[in-house]
Design a protein around this motif. Structure first.
Motif, short mmCIF file in Angstrom:
data_model
loop_
_atom_site.label_atom_id
_atom_site.label_comp_id
_atom_site.label_asym_id
_atom_site.label_seq_id
_atom_site.Cartn_x
_atom_site.Cartn_y
_atom_site.Cartn_z
N CYS A 1 53.07 41.98 58.02
CA CYS A 1 52.42 41.47 59.23
C CYS A 1 51.63 40.18 59.01
N ALA A 2 51.11 39.97 57.83
CA ALA A 2 50.30 38.78 57.51
C ALA A 2 49.02 38.70 58.35
N THR A 3 48.57 39.82 58.89
CA THR A 3 47.31 39.82 59.67
C THR A 3 46.11 40.17 58.79
N CYS A 4 46.28 40.02 57.51
CA CYS A 4 45.18 40.30 56.57
C CYS A 4 44.88 39.05 55.75
N HIS A 5 45.22 37.89 56.29
CA HIS A 5 45.10 36.59 55.61
C HIS A 5 43.64 36.27 55.28
N VAL A 6 43.40 35.93 54.03
CA VAL A 6 42.09 35.44 53.60
C VAL A 6 42.31 34.23 52.70
N ILE A 7 41.25 33.48 52.52
CA ILE A 7 41.28 32.37 51.57
C ILE A 7 40.29 32.68 50.47
N LEU A 8 40.78 32.69 49.26
CA LEU A 8 39.90 32.97 48.12
C LEU A 8 38.89 31.84 47.96
N ASP A 9 37.66 32.22 47.69
CA ASP A 9 36.71 31.21 47.27
C ASP A 9 37.22 30.61 45.95
N VAL B 1 39.69 32.20 42.23
CA VAL B 1 41.15 32.06 42.17
C VAL B 1 41.70 32.52 40.81
N ALA B 2 41.04 32.14 39.74
CA ALA B 2 41.56 32.49 38.43
C ALA B 2 41.59 34.00 38.22
N LYS B 3 40.56 34.69 38.72
CA LYS B 3 40.51 36.14 38.51
C LYS B 3 41.43 36.89 39.47
N ALA B 4 41.54 36.41 40.69
CA ALA B 4 42.34 37.14 41.69
C ALA B 4 43.82 36.83 41.55
N GLY B 5 44.14 35.70 40.99
CA GLY B 5 45.55 35.38 40.77
C GLY B 5 46.22 34.79 42.00
N GLN C 1 46.98 42.78 49.36
CA GLN C 1 47.54 42.68 48.01
C GLN C 1 46.46 42.45 46.96
N LEU C 2 45.21 42.51 47.39
CA LEU C 2 44.08 42.36 46.47
C LEU C 2 43.38 43.71 46.39
N THR C 3 43.40 44.30 45.23
CA THR C 3 42.80 45.62 45.03
C THR C 3 41.54 45.45 44.20
N MET C 4 40.47 46.08 44.67
CA MET C 4 39.19 45.95 43.98
C MET C 4 39.27 46.57 42.58
N THR C 5 38.85 45.79 41.61
CA THR C 5 38.71 46.24 40.23
C THR C 5 37.38 45.67 39.71
N ALA C 6 37.00 46.09 38.54
CA ALA C 6 35.76 45.56 37.97
C ALA C 6 35.82 44.04 37.86
N LEU D 1 37.05 42.00 39.88
CA LEU D 1 36.87 41.34 41.18
C LEU D 1 35.54 41.69 41.83
N ASP D 2 34.69 42.41 41.11
CA ASP D 2 33.38 42.76 41.65
C ASP D 2 32.61 41.49 41.98
N GLY D 3 32.20 41.36 43.25
CA GLY D 3 31.47 40.18 43.68
C GLY D 3 32.34 39.11 44.31
N ILE D 4 33.61 39.41 44.49
CA ILE D 4 34.56 38.42 45.02
C ILE D 4 34.10 37.88 46.38
N VAL D 5 34.39 36.61 46.59
CA VAL D 5 34.03 35.94 47.84
C VAL D 5 35.32 35.47 48.53
N LEU D 6 35.44 35.85 49.80
CA LEU D 6 36.63 35.53 50.59
C LEU D 6 36.22 34.80 51.85
N HIS D 7 37.05 33.91 52.29
CA HIS D 7 36.81 33.17 53.54
C HIS D 7 37.84 33.62 54.56
N ILE D 8 37.35 33.88 55.77
CA ILE D 8 38.25 34.25 56.86
C ILE D 8 38.74 32.98 57.52
#
Ligand code: FES
Length: 103
Positions: free
Chosen positions: A45-53, A57-61, A87-92, A94-101
């Motif tokens: 669906c692509a209705t979960c689109h985010v932009i990584l801070d 990027v390096a940690k989330a891939g 497609q981004l699953t929380m792991t240690a 990614l703790d503290g990850i910042v995403l932009h809508i």
């Protein structure tokens, strides 16, 4: 573990996210606007689109081969650090990850 979403109106929302939960599921659980997750995380669906801070990027891939073409059909045009948050699953890591809508 936590994630922070920067919303198009300038607000920020930080919420606890359990390990193993996708960031799409976490966004829905916390009423983050514009994250619909219509397909339930099945890359359809692509209705979960985010932009990584940029700092994450390096940690989330980068998007995988099935995710990448779906980023071409998002409502808001993809950016270099766009991801589908189902497609981004929380792991240690990614703790503290910042995403932009995107808006
Ligand atoms: Fe549908 Fe992510 S929830 S592609």
């Amino acid at each position: 573990m936590q994630a922070t979403w920067h919303l198009p109106d300038g607000r920020q929302v930080t919420a606890s996210v359990p390990e193993g939960q996708t960031l799409m599921e976490a966004a829905r659980a916390n009423n983050i606007p514009h994250i619909l997750g219509d397909c339930g995380g099945n890359l359809a669906c692509a209705t979960c689109h985010v932009i990584l801070d940029a700092a994450w990027v390096a940690k989330a891939g980068f998007p995988g081969p099935l995710e990448d073409p779906m980023l071409d059909v998002t409502d808001v045009e993809r950016k270099p650090h766009s991801r589908l948050s189902c497609q981004l699953t929380m792991t240690a890591a990614l703790d503290g990850i910042v995403l932009h809508i995107p808006a």
